[in-house]
Design a protein around this motif. Structure first.
Motif, short mmCIF file in Angstrom:
data_model
loop_
_atom_site.label_atom_id
_atom_site.label_comp_id
_atom_site.label_asym_id
_atom_site.label_seq_id
_atom_site.Cartn_x
_atom_site.Cartn_y
_atom_site.Cartn_z
N LYS A 3 137.74 13.59 61.41
CA LYS A 3 137.74 13.67 62.69
C LYS A 3 137.31 14.85 63.46
CE LYS A 3 141.24 10.13 64.13
NZ LYS A 3 142.30 9.85 64.93
N ILE A 4 136.50 14.60 64.36
CA ILE A 4 135.83 16.01 65.15
C ILE A 4 136.70 16.01 66.70
CG2 ILE A 4 133.80 16.67 66.42
CD1 ILE A 4 132.36 15.52 64.20
N THR A 5 137.43 17.21 66.48
CA THR A 5 138.25 17.60 67.53
C THR A 5 137.79 18.86 68.29
OG1 THR A 5 140.31 16.29 66.38
CG2 THR A 5 140.60 17.90 68.31
N ARG A 6 137.60 19.88 67.56
CA ARG A 6 137.07 21.14 67.88
C ARG A 6 135.79 21.12 68.15
NH1 ARG A 6 141.77 23.14 64.26
NH2 ARG A 6 140.36 22.31 62.75
N ARG A 35 137.59 15.83 81.36
CA ARG A 35 137.06 14.19 80.99
C ARG A 35 137.33 13.89 79.57
NH1 ARG A 35 131.43 12.44 83.41
NH2 ARG A 35 131.74 10.74 81.73
N TRP A 36 137.35 14.81 78.75
CA TRP A 36 137.57 14.45 77.27
C TRP A 36 138.97 15.06 76.75
CZ3 TRP A 36 133.24 16.31 79.57
CH2 TRP A 36 132.13 15.30 79.49
N PRO A 37 140.14 14.44 77.12
CA PRO A 37 141.38 15.38 76.88
C PRO A 37 141.69 15.01 75.37
CG PRO A 37 141.83 13.13 77.99
CD PRO A 37 140.25 13.59 78.04
N GLN A 38 141.05 14.12 74.66
CA GLN A 38 141.22 14.25 73.30
C GLN A 38 140.62 15.19 72.43
OE1 GLN A 38 139.20 12.24 75.34
NE2 GLN A 38 139.92 10.10 74.81
N HIS A 189 127.03 11.86 77.12
CA HIS A 189 126.94 11.08 76.05
C HIS A 189 127.58 11.40 74.78
CE1 HIS A 189 125.46 8.20 78.70
NE2 HIS A 189 124.32 8.53 78.99
N ILE A 190 127.01 12.80 74.38
CA ILE A 190 127.77 13.35 72.80
C ILE A 190 129.10 13.32 73.00
CG2 ILE A 190 127.50 15.20 71.58
CD1 ILE A 190 124.62 16.01 72.64
N LEU A 191 129.56 13.79 74.05
CA LEU A 191 131.00 14.07 73.94
C LEU A 191 131.82 12.55 74.04
CD1 LEU A 191 131.73 17.01 76.30
CD2 LEU A 191 131.82 17.08 73.66
N ASP A 192 131.38 11.65 74.77
CA ASP A 192 131.79 10.33 74.49
C ASP A 192 131.47 9.49 73.31
OD1 ASP A 192 132.18 10.45 77.30
OD2 ASP A 192 130.61 9.24 77.77
N PHE A 193 130.56 10.06 72.58
CA PHE A 193 130.22 9.52 71.19
C PHE A 193 131.40 9.92 70.25
CE2 PHE A 193 128.86 10.45 66.99
CZ PHE A 193 128.75 9.08 66.43
N VAL A 195 134.27 10.94 71.02
CA VAL A 195 135.80 10.19 70.93
C VAL A 195 135.77 8.90 70.46
CG1 VAL A 195 137.12 9.34 72.90
CG2 VAL A 195 136.33 11.45 73.46
N CYS A 196 134.70 8.13 70.64
CA CYS A 196 134.55 6.76 69.97
C CYS A 196 134.42 6.99 68.25
CB CYS A 196 133.12 6.24 70.28
SG CYS A 196 132.98 5.48 71.96
N TYR A 197 133.57 7.98 67.93
CA TYR A 197 133.66 8.26 66.42
C TYR A 197 134.91 8.44 65.80
CZ TYR A 197 132.12 10.66 62.22
OH TYR A 197 132.11 11.24 61.08
N ASN A 198 135.87 9.05 66.72
CA ASN A 198 137.39 9.69 66.16
C ASN A 198 138.08 8.39 66.18
OD1 ASN A 198 136.63 12.20 65.77
ND2 ASN A 198 137.26 12.87 67.67
N GLU A 199 137.85 7.36 67.19
CA GLU A 199 138.61 6.17 67.20
C GLU A 199 138.11 5.12 66.33
OE1 GLU A 199 138.19 5.40 71.43
OE2 GLU A 199 139.81 6.67 71.98
N GLY A 200 136.99 5.29 65.65
CA GLY A 200 136.35 4.45 64.75
C GLY A 200 136.01 3.17 65.71
N SER A 201 135.66 3.35 66.94
CA SER A 201 135.12 2.07 67.64
C SER A 201 133.72 2.43 67.89
CB SER A 201 135.91 2.22 69.03
OG SER A 201 135.87 3.19 69.70
N LEU A 202 133.13 2.13 66.87
CA LEU A 202 131.29 2.12 67.03
C LEU A 202 130.73 0.75 66.81
CD1 LEU A 202 130.98 5.74 65.40
CD2 LEU A 202 130.56 4.94 67.94
#
Ligand code: ZN
Length: 298
Positions: A3-6, A35-38, A189-193, A195-202
């Protein structure tokens, strides 16, 4: 999958490229990072002294000081050379960085629009390219993954993953609304991606997308004193990412002699007449247009 958090957002790596500096200020002043609390987002101005003076750098280009051997070389004690070591301690050290993604915000004087510059073709970078292209069709995705890891000299090489947002045309030390908006949208868009990447929702990624692959640089002709003998042909001005066929005129000497593109492929130029290359006399970078098939990487 890791996961990419930091995530580190960086502006002012070049002190006269104002969009990144002011995008961070805008987001800070208006609490946009929430906007990206995750994600654990940090924001840094990489070269504050160059920003204060509104110059690209004080002594040497900071964004060329991060090769592994340069960071370990005790004799490199110039202003940006020491600053690079400090940033390597802050974000790295390179190879062991806790920062999972660094986004470095840049401007170009060339007419490149919103360009996402990627250093690797792995699942993360390919997914990111596909996502950004799908959500921002006018964006350009550019791969410069030809160099081995240890030779990469960009600030983003310090982090585990790094991408550059390069937006233009914008003159140095100028802030244009359209350019800032393009940078803002691409960064969102990069930051939204992420979040999706971490959730596996791509699952909705396109099967393939258009990108450009670095091939080479074209340099202007110079005399023994290092003075230019020619310039970029006027027909190429502002025509970044427009095709050049073999045999087409790309430069012209001051005595009127045309210089043609001697390659054997259709080239797509970028960084045409970029102001920062006044010392290197680079006329433009060339690339090939490629279609990236996501299934080959994901
Ligand atoms: Zn820059």
């Amino acid at each position: 999958m890791k996961k990419i958090t930091r995530v580190a957002l960086v502006g002012g790596t070049h002190g006269n490229e104002l969009s990144g500096i002011y995008l961070l200020k805008k987001w800070r002043d208006h609490n946009q990072f929430q906007r990206w609390p995750q994600l654990e987002l940090s924001q840094t101005i990489a070269n504050p002294r160059a920003c204060e003076q509104s110059v690209r750098y004080i002594e040497t280009d900071l964004n060329r000081e991060f090769a592994l051997d340069a960071l370990q070389d005790d004799e490199r004690v110039g202003y940006e050379q020491l600053l690079a070591k400090k940033l390597n301690r802050q974000f790295g050290p390179r190879g062991k960085s806790p920062i999972e993604l660094m986004i470095d915000l840049h401007n170009t004087t060339s007419n490149m629009g919103a360009c996402l510059m990627l250093l690797r073709k792995d699942a993360f970078n390919i997914g990111l390219g596909a996502y950004v292209k799908a959500n921002m069709p006018e964006a350009v995705v550019f791969f410069q993954d030809e160099l081995p890891e240890e030779k990469k000299r960009f600030l983003i090489s310090v982090a585990q993953q790094g991408v550059t947002v390069e937006v233009g045309p914008q003159p140095n030390s100028v802030l244009q609304q359209e350019t800032l908006e393009l940078m803002e949208r691409m960064t969102q868009h990069i930051l939204d991606f992420v979040v999706c990447y971490n959730e596996g929702s791509l699952t909705s990624l396109p099967a393939d997308f258009e990108a450009f692959q670095y091939t080479e640089d074209l340099v202007l002709p110079t005399d023994e004193q290092g003075q230019r003998l020619g310039m970029v042909a006027k027909r190429l001005e502002q025509r970044d990412f427009q095709p050049i066929e073999p045999g087409e005129v790309v430069m012209e000497t001051f005595d009127g002699t045309p210089i043609t593109w001697q390659g054997n492929y259709t080239a797509y130029p970028l960084f045409i007449n970029e102001a920062a290359y006044h010392k290197s006399h680079a006329a433009m970078t060339l690339s090939r247009r490629v279609m990236i098939r996501c299934a080959d990487y994901l």
